[in-house]
Design a protein around this motif. Structure first.
Motif, PDB file in Angstrom:
ATOM      1  N   ARG A   1      -0.511   7.705   7.341  1.00  0.00           N
ATOM      2  CA  ARG A   1       0.085   9.020   7.646  1.00  0.00           C
ATOM      3  C   ARG A   1       1.593   8.993   7.424  1.00  0.00           C
ATOM      4  O   ARG A   1       2.166   9.925   6.849  1.00  0.00           O
ATOM      5  CB  ARG A   1      -0.224   9.415   9.098  1.00  0.00           C
ATOM      6  N   SER A   2       2.230   7.921   7.882  1.00  0.00           N
ATOM      7  CA  SER A   2       3.688   7.836   7.789  1.00  0.00           C
ATOM      8  C   SER A   2       4.151   7.805   6.339  1.00  0.00           C
ATOM      9  O   SER A   2       5.105   8.496   5.958  1.00  0.00           O
ATOM     10  CB  SER A   2       4.176   6.592   8.533  1.00  0.00           C
ATOM     11  N   LEU A   3       3.488   7.023   5.505  1.00  0.00           N
ATOM     12  CA  LEU A   3       3.901   6.912   4.103  1.00  0.00           C
ATOM     13  C   LEU A   3       3.541   8.167   3.316  1.00  0.00           C
ATOM     14  O   LEU A   3       4.265   8.554   2.395  1.00  0.00           O
ATOM     15  CB  LEU A   3       3.265   5.674   3.474  1.00  0.00           C
ATOM     16  N   ARG A   4       2.463   8.810   3.688  1.00  0.00           N
ATOM     17  CA  ARG A   4       2.113  10.059   3.008  1.00  0.00           C
ATOM     18  C   ARG A   4       3.125  11.152   3.311  1.00  0.00           C
ATOM     19  O   ARG A   4       3.418  11.984   2.442  1.00  0.00           O
ATOM     20  CB  ARG A   4       0.706  10.507   3.419  1.00  0.00           C
ATOM     21  N   ARG A   5       3.696  11.129   4.518  1.00  0.00           N
ATOM     22  CA  ARG A   5       4.710  12.127   4.852  1.00  0.00           C
ATOM     23  C   ARG A   5       5.954  11.953   3.977  1.00  0.00           C
ATOM     24  O   ARG A   5       6.719  12.897   3.792  1.00  0.00           O
ATOM     25  CB  ARG A   5       5.095  12.032   6.333  1.00  0.00           C
ATOM     26  N   GLU A   6       6.166  10.740   3.469  1.00  0.00           N
ATOM     27  CA  GLU A   6       7.298  10.498   2.572  1.00  0.00           C
ATOM     28  C   GLU A   6       6.973  10.875   1.122  1.00  0.00           C
ATOM     29  O   GLU A   6       7.807  10.726   0.234  1.00  0.00           O
ATOM     30  CB  GLU A   6       7.715   9.030   2.624  1.00  0.00           C
ATOM     31  N   GLY A   7       5.747  11.327   0.889  1.00  0.00           N
ATOM     32  CA  GLY A   7       5.373  11.772  -0.446  1.00  0.00           C
ATOM     33  C   GLY A   7       4.656  10.738  -1.295  1.00  0.00           C
ATOM     34  O   GLY A   7       4.397  10.984  -2.479  1.00  0.00           O
ATOM     35  N   HIS A   8       4.302   9.596  -0.705  1.00  0.00           N
ATOM     36  CA  HIS A   8       3.594   8.569  -1.465  1.00  0.00           C
ATOM     37  C   HIS A   8       2.102   8.882  -1.535  1.00  0.00           C
ATOM     38  O   HIS A   8       1.536   9.499  -0.625  1.00  0.00           O
ATOM     39  CB  HIS A   8       3.788   7.193  -0.826  1.00  0.00           C
ATOM     40  N   GLU A   9       1.472   8.425  -2.592  1.00  0.00           N
ATOM     41  CA  GLU A   9       0.012   8.414  -2.654  1.00  0.00           C
ATOM     42  C   GLU A   9      -0.443   7.115  -1.993  1.00  0.00           C
ATOM     43  O   GLU A   9      -0.091   6.020  -2.455  1.00  0.00           O
ATOM     44  CB  GLU A   9      -0.476   8.455  -4.100  1.00  0.00           C
ATOM     45  N   VAL A  10      -1.185   7.226  -0.901  1.00  0.00           N
ATOM     46  CA  VAL A  10      -1.508   6.037  -0.104  1.00  0.00           C
ATOM     47  C   VAL A  10      -3.011   5.805  -0.082  1.00  0.00           C
ATOM     48  O   VAL A  10      -3.789   6.713   0.247  1.00  0.00           O
ATOM     49  CB  VAL A  10      -0.979   6.166   1.344  1.00  0.00           C
ATOM     50  N   LEU A  11      -3.418   4.594  -0.428  1.00  0.00           N
ATOM     51  CA  LEU A  11      -4.804   4.151  -0.341  1.00  0.00           C
ATOM     52  C   LEU A  11      -4.910   3.145   0.801  1.00  0.00           C
ATOM     53  O   LEU A  11      -3.906   2.550   1.208  1.00  0.00           O
ATOM     54  CB  LEU A  11      -5.233   3.496  -1.651  1.00  0.00           C
ATOM     55  N   ALA A  12      -6.111   2.958   1.306  1.00  0.00           N
ATOM     56  CA  ALA A  12      -6.289   2.054   2.444  1.00  0.00           C
ATOM     57  C   ALA A  12      -7.507   1.163   2.226  1.00  0.00           C
ATOM     58  O   ALA A  12      -8.477   1.554   1.569  1.00  0.00           O
ATOM     59  CB  ALA A  12      -6.438   2.846   3.734  1.00  0.00           C
ATOM     60  N   ALA A  13      -7.429  -0.039   2.777  1.00  0.00           N
ATOM     61  CA  ALA A  13      -8.541  -0.988   2.756  1.00  0.00           C
ATOM     62  C   ALA A  13      -8.519  -1.778   4.049  1.00  0.00           C
ATOM     63  O   ALA A  13      -7.443  -2.078   4.580  1.00  0.00           O
ATOM     64  CB  ALA A  13      -8.432  -1.923   1.549  1.00  0.00           C
ATOM     65  N   ALA A  14      -9.718  -2.103   4.542  1.00  0.00           N
ATOM     66  CA  ALA A  14      -9.817  -2.847   5.802  1.00  0.00           C
ATOM     67  C   ALA A  14     -10.127  -4.319   5.585  1.00  0.00           C
ATOM     68  O   ALA A  14     -10.019  -5.120   6.515  1.00  0.00           O
ATOM     69  CB  ALA A  14     -10.886  -2.219   6.692  1.00  0.00           C
ATOM     70  N   THR A  15     -10.510  -4.685   4.369  1.00  0.00           N
ATOM     71  CA  THR A  15     -10.901  -6.068   4.085  1.00  0.00           C
ATOM     72  C   THR A  15     -10.326  -6.503   2.739  1.00  0.00           C
ATOM     73  O   THR A  15      -9.893  -5.675   1.928  1.00  0.00           O
ATOM     74  CB  THR A  15     -12.430  -6.212   4.019  1.00  0.00           C
ATOM     75  N   ALA A  16     -10.376  -7.818   2.504  1.00  0.00           N
ATOM     76  CA  ALA A  16      -9.931  -8.336   1.207  1.00  0.00           C
ATOM     77  C   ALA A  16     -10.830  -7.820   0.089  1.00  0.00           C
ATOM     78  O   ALA A  16     -10.357  -7.510  -1.006  1.00  0.00           O
ATOM     79  CB  ALA A  16      -9.927  -9.867   1.236  1.00  0.00           C
ATOM     80  N   GLY A  17     -12.123  -7.709   0.366  1.00  0.00           N
ATOM     81  CA  GLY A  17     -13.056  -7.201  -0.626  1.00  0.00           C
ATOM     82  C   GLY A  17     -12.732  -5.771  -1.030  1.00  0.00           C
ATOM     83  O   GLY A  17     -12.759  -5.434  -2.226  1.00  0.00           O
ATOM     84  N   GLU A  18     -12.424  -4.933  -0.055  1.00  0.00           N
ATOM     85  CA  GLU A  18     -12.048  -3.554  -0.361  1.00  0.00           C
ATOM     86  C   GLU A  18     -10.743  -3.514  -1.152  1.00  0.00           C
ATOM     87  O   GLU A  18     -10.572  -2.679  -2.052  1.00  0.00           O
ATOM     88  CB  GLU A  18     -11.906  -2.747   0.928  1.00  0.00           C
ATOM     89  N   ALA A  19      -9.810  -4.407  -0.812  1.00  0.00           N
ATOM     90  CA  ALA A  19      -8.534  -4.447  -1.532  1.00  0.00           C
ATOM     91  C   ALA A  19      -8.753  -4.800  -3.001  1.00  0.00           C
ATOM     92  O   ALA A  19      -8.139  -4.207  -3.897  1.00  0.00           O
ATOM     93  CB  ALA A  19      -7.599  -5.453  -0.874  1.00  0.00           C
TER      94      ALA A  19
END
Length: 218
Positions: free
Chosen positions: A18-36
């Motif tokens: 949320r914080s980085l998106r408010r700065e205008g970045h496109e932000v992706l998320a992953a919870a594990t190394a496999g997802e990364a």
């Protein structure tokens, strides 16, 4: 910028997204190394914020894996507060910056911006210095065609200097990035430099008295 957050703590992950998106970045998320890994395969990234402790492996190991595969995207490691050996291991694995937990979100945003401005590090695969050949991908060093064993810390210093393309790096920055903190390690740095010169030749490193060192690249 396209930023990937890799953290298995849902609250932390969502806060950073949320914080980085408010700065205008496109932000992706992953919870594990496999997802990364899947996120990397799906498209280019500008910065990765990577937690060290992941449920399916170490963020440090993932960073090392990415570097060995040729990925040069800047990596910001999130590490346990004051865990100097962990931070040193992360830098040895190819991380560009680290931030101890707990951290201020404003500082993390600033570090992400700084890494984004820097862009992918130019990590040379091979560098020749006189009769010494340094293969950074394989971590193999030769002098006059004969293999020379180097320690992890010796490689860390050489990689840092090689990434600066022959420019001088200050003692303070070397201590911060190679030792993980600006500790009283000046004597240790001089010992490290002397050891590298003994193994690879006196001319492999250049000294600017009172400032720092540079790699004498051909």
């Amino acid at each position: 910028m396209r930023v990937l957050i890799v953290d298995d703590h849902e609250e932390v992950r969502d806060l950073l997204v949320r914080s980085l998106r408010r700065e205008g970045h496109e932000v992706l998320a992953a919870a594990t190394a496999g997802e990364a890994r899947a996120r990397f395969a799906a498209g280019a990234l500008d910065v990765v914020v990577l937690d060290v402790a992941l449920p399916d492996g170490s963020g440090i190991d993932l960073c090392s894996e990415l570097r060995q595969s040729g990925v040069s995207t800047p990596v910001l490691l999130l590490t346990a507060h004051a865990a100097v050996p962990e931070r040193v291991a992360g830098l040895d694995a190819g991380a560009d910056d680290f931030l101890g937990k707990p951290f201020a979100v404003s500082e993390l945003r600033a570090r992400v911006r700084a890494l984004g401005r820097r862009g992918p590090a130019m990590r040379p695969m091979e560098t020749r210095c006189g009769d010494a050949l340094l293969d950074f991908r394989a971590r193999r060093a030769e002098r006059a065609g004969v293999e020379v064993p180097l320690t992890a810390r010796e490689w860390s210093l050489l990689e840092l200097l090689a990434a600066r393309s022959g420019r001088f790096v200050s003692r303070g920055e070397i201590l911060e990035l190679v030792w993980g903190a600006e500790v009283e390690a000046t004597a240790s740095l001089e010992v490290l430099v002397a050891r590298i010169r003994r193994k690879l030749g006196e001319g492999v490193l250049r000294t600017m008295r009172g400032h720092g060192y540079a790699l004498a690249v051909d």
